[in-house]
Design an enzyme around this catalytic site. Sequence first.
Site, PDB file in Angstrom:
ATOM      1  CG  ASP A 155      31.851  18.539  32.109  1.00  0.00           C
ATOM      2  OD1 ASP A 155      31.527  19.224  33.086  1.00  0.00           O
ATOM      3  OD2 ASP A 155      31.546  17.338  31.989  1.00  0.00           O
TER       4      ASP A 155
ATOM      5  CG  ASP B  74      32.371  15.551  37.965  1.00  0.00           C
ATOM      6  OD1 ASP B  74      33.042  14.760  38.643  1.00  0.00           O
ATOM      7  OD2 ASP B  74      32.125  16.724  38.310  1.00  0.00           O
TER       8      ASP B  74
ATOM      9  CG  ASP C 168      29.462  14.805  30.119  1.00  0.00           C
ATOM     10  OD1 ASP C 168      29.336  16.024  30.374  1.00  0.00           O
ATOM     11  OD2 ASP C 168      29.277  13.912  30.969  1.00  0.00           O
TER      12      ASP C 168
END
Length: 233
Positions: A16, A18, A178
């Site tokens: 991922d 961001d 995240d």
Amino acid sequence: MPADLSALSGASIAFDLDGTLVDTAPDLIGTLNVLLDEEGLPALPLEEARPFIGRGARWMIERGFQAAGETLDQDRIPDLFDRFIAHYVAHIADTSRPFPGVEAALEALRAAGARLSVCTNKRTDLSMALLDALDMTRLFDAVMGPDAAQSQKPDPRHLREAVIAAGGDMDRVILVGDAATDAGAARAAGAGLILVTFGYTETPAAELSPDALIDSYDQLPQACVDVLSACRA
């Protein structure tokens, strides 16, 4: 870094963007606050708005306006989205920076023979612009936003497309992320899941049942070895 990363040879590791690779919250939320100010609404504190990142700009705009006290009509979103993108592109890396230890960890994974990709709900052109500005594009074999994959995490097709674009296959795959979108994509695709504790998530990463949870990128190479070994077992 662990001495023996030979187990990573031929593995596919997707990331991922961001909140996982890059701390983009200051520039993203700064742009959101520009919109809110233009619409006569109060700015949002960074920590309050951080969890709104990760599902694309439209979602962040909707959640941001809701948090600022206004529920958006759907017909307003296209104009707000266009204004958001125009400002964000001009400020995409003003203060966004890789999380500590990212580059060293990625270089260790590449040196061990892993194929690396970015699997992000950020549009591909914006992802490339950010990575280019931070001199990180060179570290990945593919960068795949939802527009290129024609699907969006947690849809497992997004992850599969990113892995294939990087020249890998789905036999030995880890997604490093995240948030719940990453957990959903990894589980639906049958991939290993490593989550960071410092990202942008409305549900604490530890509650998303990752195969490994890391507090820093120093821990990532060994975590990848451990997760792949557990998957083989």
